[in-house]
Scaffold this motif. Structure first.
Motif, short mmCIF file in Angstrom:
data_model
loop_
_atom_site.label_atom_id
_atom_site.label_comp_id
_atom_site.label_asym_id
_atom_site.label_seq_id
_atom_site.Cartn_x
_atom_site.Cartn_y
_atom_site.Cartn_z
N ASP B 101 50.19 17.71 2.12
CA ASP B 101 50.37 17.07 1.97
C ASP B 101 50.60 15.77 2.10
N TYR B 102 49.89 15.63 3.20
CA TYR B 102 49.49 13.77 3.51
C TYR B 102 48.06 13.28 3.83
N TYR B 129 43.69 11.23 8.05
CA TYR B 129 42.81 12.38 6.85
C TYR B 129 41.46 12.68 7.86
N GLY B 130 41.85 13.51 7.83
CA GLY B 130 40.65 14.39 9.16
C GLY B 130 39.06 15.00 8.83
N LEU B 131 38.36 13.84 7.73
CA LEU B 131 37.08 14.20 6.94
C LEU B 131 36.63 13.84 8.73
N ARG B 136 36.19 9.99 12.29
CA ARG B 136 36.19 10.89 13.44
C ARG B 136 36.15 9.99 14.79
N ASP B 137 36.64 8.79 14.91
CA ASP B 137 37.17 7.60 15.47
C ASP B 137 38.77 7.30 15.77
N LYS B 138 39.54 8.04 14.45
CA LYS B 138 40.57 8.09 14.34
C LYS B 138 41.29 9.33 14.96
N ILE B 139 40.43 10.64 14.99
CA ILE B 139 41.13 11.88 15.19
C ILE B 139 40.78 11.78 16.87
N THR B 140 42.04 11.39 17.26
CA THR B 140 41.59 12.00 19.52
C THR B 140 42.89 12.29 19.83
N VAL B 146 46.77 15.61 11.10
CA VAL B 146 46.52 15.73 10.53
C VAL B 146 45.64 16.18 9.07
N ALA B 147 45.46 15.11 8.12
CA ALA B 147 45.29 16.19 6.20
C ALA B 147 43.88 16.38 6.92
#
Lengths: 352, 352, 352, 352
Positions: B101-102, B129-131, B136-140, B146-147
């Motif tokens: 969805d996202y 986008y959770g790759l 990595r630096d955007k997932i905090t 998280v998609a």
């Protein structure tokens, strides 16, 4: 940290020991023995271990190994350990033997079924049969030599044990029809184990002659305090892992002539297994499936009483490489070193 | 302890989340959502969880769930989360969405390839986008949504990413021929997924129309800073787990007209992956095999340069339920909560 | 009644020749050659033949055999036939060679890709490449030596042939991503072919170096009347039988710049295959599946035009042991003896 | 030319009937009945039949069908035929019923094990149990209704029949442990039959309650002229086709107290099967394998005498869709029309 040496590290059981021990917090493998791959990187034999194991494979030098480690796992052909074991080695190191060399107390029986001479029968008496759920109290920090049970035998014995122990069945009516995935046949390059020969195929083998028969008989004989003679028939199934044992026996009737009830039989199983972490007696009506224990150290067990024939059908399922080999070996190691029995074995079965 | 809720806990990806999280020392599942099995014991749906999970399955109540947990995993059909998500929910809980969805930033592209209207496009921009290896630096700890990438896409992107990022290939020559085990098709009871239909069979499907295509194109477009249009062909393979992507692209020649060498290409891969725990670039000459990563969070990658055609053949293998779904979702969760990225993911691949 | 001799009767292709020829009304096998099993009953090697074949396996005596039979099938390793063939033998008997010895017209190419010296290049020119659908008119009662095509090559060539022949694609963009069941690896006892190594696994192999590459290139070169250089990547799939080739090529645009339509491409396929019994071009939208041709001599073919990339994705499926080996060999034999081409080959695919 | 109608043509047994009858020179299918796929091309359901069958699927109109054909095969759920059969229909057409409706002579037993009311018990007596090797003389051109035996039952009965018939075993010690490929579970879309649920898995099911039990008991009772009560346990195996039955029974000792010898038992098997084309008693020491009979109408049988336990272990293997269903149905049809019994059934087992 327990220093571990493995002889036969590149067979399937050896590979499974590595998989399990890599996540064991109190043990570290320091010797990857493999006569076939000496000087080759272990991960080149089992590429799943790339970046996880940097060691190279070493020769099978039992004497040297005994000096360097605290425990040796021998995942080797029958006769290998018996041919090399000495008092000096045993005085230096503990050994968990995944072969059959010290499983059977009667040398003649061993030599008859295995067709080889036993080279060190003097250690047989000392060896403890490492079926932890049954012999736990004999596997202690003082124990030097553990005979790790066979895959079929672990499954066959645990499935019937409470019934034999409590005298609920006529043991001489016991028939064990067992089915195994192909990893049980080992990693030897033989035509009958090729993909195209096994896939989409099923067969019995070793009918009335399989070597796990006397091992089952001996252990159930201890449980029932009697002579046990059974039929054991193994089958090869097109899957990698898993053993399913379907066992049949005539139930002893109660004094009033009726069969024991489901609840009565369940109580017998619970008596022995309710507190056993690795034995799961399923809910009524659930039949064990090998997939439900894959990759884990569990044995799943259940039974059905057939009022029509007066027999009980007992079923057990385990992963032949885990509870049937490497997992149980680690369980034994934990007991040998006074660790929690399930250390490194908190493996959740993998599905699908 | 992170309180976790799963919606879609009885699908294959949901089941794998449970398998992984049971051994995660900082997380605890408190809500097993499954609309199909409400009030049924979870272990009755997945009997491998017998004695491991005592919880019952609950309905998919996103609002209520948001109040009770710290993070929600949605392993649900396309459109499910988009239809329910609100600012209020997102203000209470983090969400890792395993659906598509996202994932795609352009709503029109999403709606075209998925054939459904997007009900909450206002959250697309916020979603990361959770790759992990790339974003990595955007997932905090500040990230709310998280998609989680698709299984084919994770494999396809990571395999080609360094080459695209560094402009080593002509991206519009990229062809991805991907092969997947059957768990990727889900647990729905459909004739084409029956054992007898899949076993001993192989086919392509979704040719030139599979929904993971725009997702791969978008992400590789970001990497290459250009428009990317590729061919992506998925195939169904008779195995439970595993995706293998074989990717073809024309190498850009160096100013002197020669192709880059093995060492030059390897250096590019190493630049991005040498320090990545979960990406293993194999030794020269080794081709990735799905079995070598089974049950683990690894992606195995390698490449061959074909001097004759001027193309590079890149190969990537992962376990579609782990790095292709649940494992990566947990990796994202770890990042969201500031935990070590590999917590709970030290899974040794299981062979055989 | 055609008297048939088989050299290599106990390999998988040899076994399939036996299966097919047992139901061929004009042929009778009189020599079961198998160096590995000399003097053993054939049915003891392939127990499916119990009560169907009473013959014993004989040595590989080509000279003697040439005197006793009308046609010899050589299902032997590369170099075997080339090392033994003489004019005297060929003057006595027809030979259908299932190895690669006479498939490639350029000796240097053969020697380079196969890494062995060709011992009898003088027969290469005479040998007819036995892809019946394409070379039918060259396979007559006067033909003495047929080079039976490889399994991958038969599938790869037939799938793309009409497009190449009619100049519809840019041949140098052709990429063949092929997947094969494990019987293609033969019956040799090697670790990589063991059940547990192949099952639940998938990998590419021989990347940019597989020996079927020059064979495909040569034949498509004849069809397109041009030099052809392609990428061919074979993969091993956990199933017994079946090859699936997924082929990618850039379509040539029409003078108005548009791509050919489905109907136009279909017409090209129909031009070549509408009257071919063993080539089935499927209905629009159907993707070939290996299971749908299993046990039969069919090749199932279809294609999809991707407007986005301008490429055509062509797919072909066959049974590697039938149309990819023994079936095609019998088809060639039928042509060699003026029999109906499909005699003995009216095999209905077996599902499931 | 016998005109054939099939009801249930799109199930696996129905599909196998089509495969076999397409090569039957005296029969022609004129009615492909399939309630689920009415008006759909048959080959669209089973794409292996592309270009082989052009017919569309028709509704299950038994009355209409009876007027158009000479024989009807009903490959339908239990109760279907019993609910529709009338004297008028039977006066017009022969019926070979692949369901269980007329297999069991005692209505009460049928209703108890199947849990449904029998709607036309008046035809049960007339119906002949179509196990050709045993009831051949009752299946004649005058016979109107044949109850085609079940797959497990055919295998279980034939494996033990000579021993029971000649009174060599104590029938009430008989235990049948049977293993079946998954096609036996049919083509219904159910979660337990999905690829990922069956693959790499094995389980028993229907323990002490499977419906084939009374069928085996009844037929062996006729053979032994006594009441027979057995244990029958079916297992699901991850393969498409094949049943293996492993059967255990206590041998009756000879007057001198010794067990019968191998030769004596072999003579008993030969007495019944030496002239049976479709029953192959293997050489001493060979265990039946399902793969050796795949695709054929053979049953492979062998036995081992266990001197230690006094039991005989009998083993039988067949293809559940051929000798276990469609092949035997055609064998019955041949008898019904006075054709050679093996017409259309000269199927060579397919290996690998």
């Amino acid at each position: 940290m327990i220093r571990v040496g493995i002889i036969g590290a590149t067979g399937y059981a050896g590979g499974e020991l590595v998989r399990i021990l890599l996540n064991h917090k109190d043990a570290k493998i320091v010797w990857y023995g493999s006569r076939s791959y000496i000087d080759k990187k272990y991960y080149q034999v089992y590429q799943n271990m790339f970046q996880l194991v940097e060691d190279i494979c070493k020769d099978d030098n039992l004497e040297e190994l005994a000096k360097q480690v605290d425990v040796i796992f021998t995942a080797t052909p029958q006769g290998f350990l018996a041919g090399l074991l000495t008092e000096e080695i045993l005085s230096q190191v503990k050994i968990v033997d995944l072969s059959a060399d010290y499983r059977i107390k009667d040398v003649a029986t061993y030599e008859k079924w295995y067709g080889i001479e036993h080279k060190s029968p003097q250690f047989i008496e000392e060896a403890v049969y490492g079926l932890c759920e049954i012999n736990r109290d004999k596997i202690t920090e003082k124990t030097r030599l553990v005979a790790n049970p066979g895959c079929y035998t672990t499954c066959s014995i645990l499935t019937a044990y409470p019934m034999v122990k409590e005298g609920m069945i006529d043991v001489n009516t016991l028939i064990v029809d067992a089915k195994s995935g192909t990893s049980g046949a080992g990693r030897g390059a033989k035509v009958p184990n090729l993909f195209c020969e096994v896939n989409e195929n099923m067969k019995a083998y070793g009918v009335a002659s399989h070597r796990h028969t006397p091992e089952i008989e001996e252990q159930l004989g201890y449980a029932g305090n009697c002579q046990v003679t059974i039929n054991f028939t193994p089958h090869l199934v097109p899957m990698n892992r898993g053993i399913l044992a379907t066992e049949y026996a005539t139930l002893k009737r109660k004094p009033d002539g009726t069969l024991p009830t489901y609840e009565e039989v369940k109580a017998v199983y619970d008596k022995y297994y309710a507190n056993e972490k690795f034995v799961r007696v399923l809910d009524k009506g659930s039949c064990p499936e090998t997939k439900w224990v894959e990759g884990s150290n569990y044995v799943d067990i259940n039974f059905v009483i057939d009022e029509r024939t007066g027999r009980i059908i007992m079923m057990g399922a385990l992963d032949n490489l885990v509870k049937g080999a490497a997992g149980q070996a680690v369980q034994n190691m934990n007991l040998l070193f006074g660790l929690p029995e399930s250390e490194g074995l908190e493996l959740v079965p993998c599905f699908p």
